[in-house]
Design a protein around this motif. Structure first.
Motif, short mmCIF file in Angstrom:
data_model
loop_
_atom_site.label_atom_id
_atom_site.label_comp_id
_atom_site.label_asym_id
_atom_site.label_seq_id
_atom_site.Cartn_x
_atom_site.Cartn_y
_atom_site.Cartn_z
N VAL A 193 -55.48 58.01 -91.11
CA VAL A 193 -56.06 56.88 -91.20
C VAL A 193 -57.33 56.95 -91.71
O VAL A 193 -58.81 56.74 -92.85
CB VAL A 193 -56.34 56.09 -90.44
N LEU A 194 -58.23 58.06 -90.87
CA LEU A 194 -59.97 58.02 -90.88
C LEU A 194 -60.48 59.09 -91.84
O LEU A 194 -61.77 58.81 -91.72
CB LEU A 194 -60.04 58.56 -89.25
N MET A 195 -59.55 59.55 -92.11
CA MET A 195 -60.29 60.54 -93.15
C MET A 195 -59.47 60.45 -94.50
O MET A 195 -60.22 60.79 -95.55
CB MET A 195 -60.13 62.27 -92.74
N GLU A 196 -58.38 60.30 -94.16
CA GLU A 196 -57.76 60.08 -95.45
C GLU A 196 -57.04 58.96 -95.94
O GLU A 196 -57.10 58.81 -97.59
CB GLU A 196 -56.00 60.90 -95.67
N SER A 197 -57.41 57.83 -94.98
CA SER A 197 -57.43 56.85 -95.62
C SER A 197 -55.85 56.33 -96.12
O SER A 197 -55.57 55.54 -97.68
CB SER A 197 -58.30 56.03 -96.40
N PHE A 208 -52.09 55.77 -95.66
CA PHE A 208 -51.08 54.91 -95.07
C PHE A 208 -50.04 53.97 -95.46
O PHE A 208 -50.57 53.28 -96.59
CB PHE A 208 -52.05 54.48 -93.65
N LEU A 234 -44.93 47.61 -89.37
CA LEU A 234 -44.28 48.71 -90.49
C LEU A 234 -43.03 48.13 -90.73
O LEU A 234 -41.87 47.66 -90.40
CB LEU A 234 -44.11 49.97 -90.62
N GLU A 294 -48.26 48.00 -96.35
CA GLU A 294 -48.11 47.39 -95.45
C GLU A 294 -49.77 47.14 -94.39
O GLU A 294 -49.62 46.44 -93.67
CB GLU A 294 -46.27 46.40 -94.13
N ASN A 312 -55.76 54.40 -86.04
CA ASN A 312 -56.63 53.54 -86.94
C ASN A 312 -58.16 53.77 -85.02
O ASN A 312 -57.75 52.34 -84.61
CB ASN A 312 -57.21 52.23 -86.52
N ASN A 318 -52.40 47.89 -94.26
CA ASN A 318 -53.80 47.14 -94.99
C ASN A 318 -53.27 46.22 -94.86
O ASN A 318 -55.39 45.53 -94.12
CB ASN A 318 -53.18 47.24 -96.83
#
Ligand SMILES: Cc1cc2nc3c(=O)[nH]c(=O)nc-3n(C[C@H](O)[C@H](O)[C@H](O)COP(=O)(O)OP(=O)(O)OC[C@H]3O[C@@H](n4cnc5c(N)ncnc54)[C@H](O)[C@@H]3O)c2cc1C
Ligand code: SF4
Ligand code: SF4
Lengths: 685, 329, 260
Positions: free
Chosen positions: A394-398, A400, A620, A403, A496, A405
């Motif tokens: 989540v924090l580095m690659e974004s 996930f 999810l 849903e 997150n 978002n």
């Protein structure tokens, strides 16, 4: 006559044991050292504080076997082998002390009771344990076990060691006509086998067996760190170094730290040494997997596989990393480089954890229900690893599930995962005239409603019930109203951390601003994070879950509950109330006080089966395998209780969804404890 | 010269209803100003439509009929319309808030250095004429007027808001034929392909109207009738998760927290209880209609209109009523 | 390729709209976000950059608060930004806004210009097209896809009853409709990097625009007043027998709600 026996009867040159033992120990130490080095490709973490508490863990969980024995058959198996081997090992030491240190201890009652009788029983215990183990592995394979050559090697080795031990004893008894033979009943039994043999043969066979026994035992020691028997060392270490933080507290990421190149765990080296040591403590017992809701409903996640696949990575990648660090440490320039980044310099392309130890689907399948960790006899920490990997995604690659978002943005912009307008948060209370802190001042108890209790019409009924209950008990309470934001539990468990911290900090600022001291929540997720995690950010409150609060009120006679409800109920333990916070009894006390008959589900309390919504799974879609909530609903229905009791808004949603789908919702109501209490109050009034 | 103009966009020899609605309101506008109402017909093979415009209130019809105007492109249409405006100097020009109007009006407004009020929903006639339009997705309304130097006044009109004038059969408008040299225009937009969505259903997230079925639909066959209603309305068909779980609809049609988020003008929930997970996907719809047999259903709390009743009774009637209502338009 | 994206900051779509005592929109406590249509454009711009290289420049007119929206775009992947902040801009109409944007945009020498076809607050849907006209660039309005070719692009433009593919040569302006691109959720890595990216703050004077040529005095369209619509009549159950109720419903939808 002084009871004893001749040490090293029939054996010449026993002194060779010591150099041989030394060799075994060196091989053992080297193996262990290799492992130690591999673990330390991981990040540092301090797990050596509170030494007293740690030592106590060892006594209970290692010596007392308290966790291992939770599962009867394998528990007994392990108990027998463990304690049997411990005794036999002590016996061996006694022999050495007597023979080569000169302590004269091996005689009299000690010889008879301990060195003969108890050690015979110990050997027998190990034998029995081994038979159970063999049965569980090869005759009637137990759930969750997989057989590898190593398992067979170990069992056979142990079996042969014990048998050769008994055989040598038997031969010695037979040959020496040992007068104390009766004290060694098993050895004596074997002695009868050899009674007919000639003395020479007896002596020759004895010698051969004695040396074999010795070599096998030393071999076992040498083999230890190269097999799963390493757990003899790593399990106690793992127990000693286990996390002593509250179960429900994830570690805090320092997001301000500009030097951090990565957040969460992308690669092996982002995990801590303890995470990596976990993999060598795991004995592949399968208890975690046997209790994992994701695994049991056919999702591609198994906590056991996670640890084992990680172990593979530690061994494969870890070696490469160590090699790379070595070259990096002595480059031609002669300059010494510290760990970080040096792999890269050495051209090592470290693999990502997601995709190798865990697929993306598996990563997002975990409900963080903690069943795995609760069961693991060696205190492997599965959930934190999953969270670290999610954090990185989540924090580095974004990267996930889509849903999320909406859920993330909703929490960010409107302080609730549904993204409903924050200004509507207190609408549920409009007609109830509930006090709001901003206008009515700080109360004794802040009633923390939570997102579900505020926005979800179904759970708003629970909030209304809580209001009625607290009023009936004369509690001074108020809500934050529109100033309350999502507690952030889901965000944190979805990795997150950034969003979590911004929510937590905003809430803490509000709460501290009003000088709030005591908080009541109806959501175990709010409860857990407020109680166990907000202190990380300067939020120190006395947080009480409504089930415990109501139980207290009832016990203190503050609720007018003259009327008893009738009927049967089954109660579903929420993970974040039960396993995470050990609140098992208060809900049951409430149920009892209401006069309802509680019928427990097959899996309850510590073993409770997740509803499927934890760890952010609430936001999810569940497309893989069977639905977790359906399995749990079926379990609840199997009790034939006329009502399903919950104490968590997510569980309530999940189980009611289940009863609706089963088309039984009309008859079998799913109700929060507060709603049941409300009924009892209403019928009393 | 002056006049209130209605840009009478036609397609396939027909007007959309909004053109007649515009004529209705523009008539009042022109009368208030004491000016003529002109309809402007630009296109290919459009001349014969002028009589309809006369019947609906136009005093004059300005026709620019040219085979090269068959397809709309900004540069061509903006070029010829600008020419007409410059020639005849209207006071106001009304466009439909259609995809053509939304494209043409701003360009003309800039070319003419004048003001444009889009998505108009009301006009108040007084000493100063006030124009009303929604802002913040309809959560507020703003009243505007044109500065004295902003002429012509350009407007785009929201469909379904104004009432068409009663047609007066036989009423004739004077037809003025205009022509233009299209070759003088630079054309920077080239249409490569046009894909019409004939009967294939509209995309869920982009649809103006969505009709969704839930567990109350009982079985997949019953969704057929929802589709029929959807076809009448030009709507997309959605579903609750319960309906998707039962396998009655494909997962991509699920509306809600873990499905699609929609915010159409009209959302019709049929046999859906209104769980928050569903509401999260549709609660920003402009108008919500609920059809449910349970008067306690949560969906009624968010619905603008509700019918408490058996959907199997309601839907066939709804279908008929809609057919009638929309046919008469 | 240099991609310029015109971005506007707006109220969160869930924001409750209220009026102040003087009848203006009350912004107290309102969450401000990147306008969703701008956001589609920003995302598409970043996708182009990722595919073809180059940079994404955000151009924004707004006050200092709008800088958070700019940082958000940078966190998504935009490279730098130009913000025009000038009190003279308050109360300007679309024509003035477009004029100012034009100066700011063209100074960046863009190969492609993107923006929302409308914004969710004023929703006037004309700034980007006025911009195209001022810059004398071709445009395609309300697009759900853009394919870049050699010196030109083909955009999918929404029609009332379908779509059409329109080719224009570059540089050109495209206005984003929902569906053009699904905005990404910025990573923390992105958020950290965003803090360090270049943000150029300009005033009208910097752009050589006379502050007296903008603002309400020069507006072609004047604001007279704001009102709130009558509150939703929430949950009107249409009573009576089913056939009548259904007929009433259709009538209400048509005449009252005006949605069919
Ligand atoms: C993690 C999670 C995610 C979820 N995500 C979503 C999501 O994205 N979207 C979603 O929709 N749901 C979602 N849900 C499910 C949600 O909680 C509800 O269960 C679901 O929306 C219920 O669907 P329903 O209203 O169709 O069914 P029900 O709740 O069973 O309601 C059926 C309704 O039909 C009415 N009815 C029955 N027969 C008739 C008839 N003959 N005439 C008129 N009315 C009739 C009944 O009165 C009832 O109100 C999610 C749940 C979870 C746990
Ligand atoms: S926390 Fe629960 S779902 Fe996750 S791996 Fe452990 S047992 Fe499985
Ligand atoms: S992680 Fe723990 S519970 Fe799971 S297999 Fe390994 S030792 Fe057993």
């Amino acid at each position: 006559m002084n009871a004893t026996r001749q040490i090293y009867w029939n054996i010449q040159g026993h002194i060779a044991i010591y150099p041989l033992f030394l060799v075994a120990i060196v091989i053992f130490a080297y193996g262990f050292y290799l492992k130690y080095r591999l673990w330390h490709v991981g990040q540092p973490v301090d797990r050596n504080d509170r030494k007293g508490a740690r030592a106590k863990s060892l006594i209970g969980f290692v010596l007392g076997h308290t966790r291992i024995l939770r599962r009867r058959q394998p528990g007994i198996m392990h108990f027998l082998i463990f304690w049997g081997m411990v005794c036999l090992f002590l016996g061996t030491i006694v022999v050495a002390l007597q023979s080569d240190v000169g302590l004269q201890i091996m005689h009299g009652p000690f010889y008879l009771y301990f060195m003969s009788l108890i050690l015979n029983i110990a050997g027998l215990a190990v034998l029995l344990g081994l038979l159970i183990a063999l049965y569980r592995r090869y005759i009637k394979p137990a759930e969750g076990l997989d057989n590898q050559p190593d398992d067979a090697v170990i069992l056979i080795l142990l079996l042969v060691i014990i048998l050769t031990g008994f055989l040598t004893q038997g031969l010695r008894i037979a040959a020496t006509h040992d007068p104390w033979a009766a004290w060694s009943p098993v050895g004596n039994l074997f002695a009868r086998l050899f009674a007919g043999l000639g003395a020479a043969t007896q002596s020759e066979v004895h010698r051969a067996l004695w040396w074999s026994h010795l070599f096998l035992a030393l071999g076992l020691i040498a083999y230890l760190p190269y097999s799963k028997l390493i757990h003899i060392g790593t399990a106690p270490l793992n127990i000693y170094f286990r996390s002593l933080e509250p179960n429900g507290a994830l570690t805090r990421l320092d997001l301000e730290d500009e030097d951090l190149e990565t957040f969460g765990a992308a690669k092996l080296t982002d995990l801590t040494w303890k995470d990596l040591m976990d993999t060598d403590a795991c004995v592949r017992c399968g208890r975690c997997q046997n209790n994992c809701p994701a695994y049991l409903t056919g999702k591609p996640l198994s906590p056991k596989a996670l640890i084992q696949d990680l172990k593979l990575q530690v061994h494969q990648q870890g070696k490469l990393i160590l090699a790379a660090r070595k070259t990096a440490a002595h480059p031609t320039t002669g300059e010494h480089e510290t760990a970080a980044g040096s792999e890269l310099d050495a051209g090592l392309d470290e693999q990502n954890l997601v995709g190798t130890v865990l697929s993306e689907d598996a990563l997002w399948s975990c409900t963080t229900c903690r069943a795995c960790m609760e069961q693991c006899p060696v205190f492997v920490e599965h959930v934190p690893k999953t969270i670290e990997m999610r954090r990185n995604q989540v924090l580095m690659e974004s990267d996930f599930p889509a849903e999320l978002n909406g859920a993330f943005k909703g929490m960010e912009n409107n302080g609730n995962p549904w993204g409903l307008g924050w200004a509507k948060r207190a609408e549920w209370a409009d007609d109830l005239g509930v006090k709001v802190v901003a206008t009515d001042g700080a109360p004794e108890y802040l009633y923390w409603v939570g997102c579900a209790g505020s926005f979800d019409n179904r759970n708003r009924k629970v909030s209304a019930a809580m209001v009625q209950i607290m009023r009936a008990a004369g509690i001074d309470f108020a809500i934050l109203g529109t100033e309350e934001k999502c507690c952030g539990d889901s965000a944190r468990r979805l990795g997150n951390e950034y969003l979590y911290q911004s929510l937590a900090e905003a809430n803490i600022e509000t709460l501290n601003g009003y000088g709030i001291k005591k908080i009541i929540t109806q959501c175990p997720h709010c409860f857990n994070t407020l109680k166990n995690e907000y202190p990380q950010f300067g939020g120190n409150f006395e947080v009480i879950h409504h089930s415990a609060f109501i139980a207290q009120l009832i016990a203190a006679g503050r609720l007018p509950l003259q009327a008893k409800l009738n009927g049967t109920i089954t109660y579903h333990d929420s993970c974040y109330l039960g396993r995470y916070n050990a609140i098992y009894q208060p809900p049951r006390q409430v149920i009892e006080a209401l006069g309802l008959k509680l019928i427990e589900m097959p899996r309850s309390q510590r073993e409770s089966f997740c509803c499927g919504a934890g760890g952010g799974r609430m936001w999810l879609e569940e497309n893989l395998g069977e639905r977790i909530n359906m399995q749990r609903t079926e379990e609840a229905l199997s009790t034939n209780a006329s009502c399903i009791g919950t104490a968590c808004p997510f569980c309530l949603t999940m189980l009611e969804d289940g009863t609706k789908r089963k088309d039984v919702a009309e008859n079998i109501k799913t109700l929060d404890l507060a709603e049941l209490v409300q009924q009892a109050i209403q019928s009393a009034q | 010269m002056a006049g209130v103009w209605v840009f009478a966009e036609a397609k396939d020899g027909k007007f959309r209803r909004v053109i007649l609605e515009m004529l209705g309101e523009a008539r009042k506008f022109a009368d208030h100003l004491g000016e003529e109402l002109w309809a402007v017909l630009v296109g290919s093979n459009v001349a014969e439509l002028s009589s309809l415009l006369g019947e609906h209130g136009a005093d004059k019809v300005l026709v620019m009929d040219n085979p090269n105007l068959a397809a709309y492109t900004t540069d061509v249409y903006a070029g010829v319309t600008l020419g007409l405006i410059n020639t005849y100097q209207p006071t106001a020009v009304l466009f439909a808030n259609s995809n053509m109007g939304r494209d043409l009006a701003p360009i003309l407004a800039q070319k003419l250095d004048t003001g444009l009020i889009t998505d108009l929903t009301g006009i108040t006639y007084g000493p100063e004429i006030l124009f009303k339009r929604p802002i913040y997705a309809g959560k507020a309304l703003v009243e505007l007027s044109f500065a004295a130097n902003a002429r012509p006044m350009l407007l785009t009109i929201r469909p379904k808001v104004f009432t068409p004038a009663e047609p007066q059969t036989g009423r004739q408008a004077e037809v003025i034929t205009a022509s233009a040299d299209l070759n003088a225009l630079t054309l920077r937009q080239v249409i490569k392909d046009v894909i019409r969505k004939a009967s294939t259903r509209v995309d869920l997230t982009e649809a103006d109207i969505v009709i969704s079925g839930g567990r109350g639909m009982k079985n997949p066959e019953n969704f057929k009738i929802l589709e029929e209603v959807a076809d009448i309305l030009g709507a997309a068909v959605g579903a609750s998760r319960a309906a998707v779980d039962e396998g009655w609809r494909e997962p991509q049609y699920q509306v809600g927290q873990t499905g699609k988020v929609v915010s159409p003008q009209l959302y019709i929930a049929v046999g859906i209880s209104g769980a928050i997970q569903h509401l999260a996907g549709m609660n920003s719809s402009k108008c919500i209609v609920a059809i449910n047999k349970d008067p306690e259903a949560e969906i009624f709390k968010v619905a603008d209109y509700g019918i408490v009743g058996d959907l199997f009774q309601v839907i066939p009637i709804l279908k008929q009523e809609l057919q009638q209502a929309l046919a008469s338009a | 390729m240099r991609i310029v994206v015109c971005m506007k900051q707006t109220f969160d779509t869930e924001a409750k709209i209220a009026l102040t005592a003087d009848g203006l929109i009350d912004s107290t406590g309102v969450t401000l976000v990147v306008d969703p249509y701008s956001e589609f454009a920003v995302e598409k711009g970043i996708q182009f950059k990722e595919k073809f290289g180059g940079e994404v420049v955000i151009v924004c007119i707004g006050d200092t608060q709008a800088e958070t929206a700019i940082r958000q775009c940078m966190a998504m992947g935009a490279d730098r930004a130009v913000i025009v902040t000038d009190p003279a801009m308050d109360g300007s109409d679309q024509s003035a806004t477009a004029r100012v944007l034009a100066k700011a945009v063209i100074s960046q020498e863009p190969d492609i210009i993107l923006g929302g076809f409308k914004s969710v607050d004023s929703g006037s849907a004309q700034v980007m097209l006025r911009l195209a006209e001022i810059l004398n660039l071709p445009h395609v309005n309300v697009v759900t896809n853009i394919e870049i070719g050699e010196g030109k692009a083909i955009a999918t433009r929404e029609l009332d009853d379908g779509v059409e593919l329109v080719e224009v040569s570059l540089p050109a302006i495209f206005t984003a409709q929902q569906g053009l691109a699904e905005p990404r959720y910025p990573s923390v890595k992105g958020i950290m990097q965003a803090k360090k990216k270049e943000l150029k703050r300009l005033t009208l004077a910097d752009l050589d625009i006379d502050p007296t040529s903008v603002g309400p005095a020069n507006a072609k369209v004047k604001i007279h007043g704001l009102t709130l619509p009558a509150p939703r009549k929430g949950g009107r159950i249409i009573g009576g027998e089913i056939p009548e109720a259904t007929a009433d419903l259709v009538k209400a939808l048509r005449d009252e709600a005006k949605v069919i």
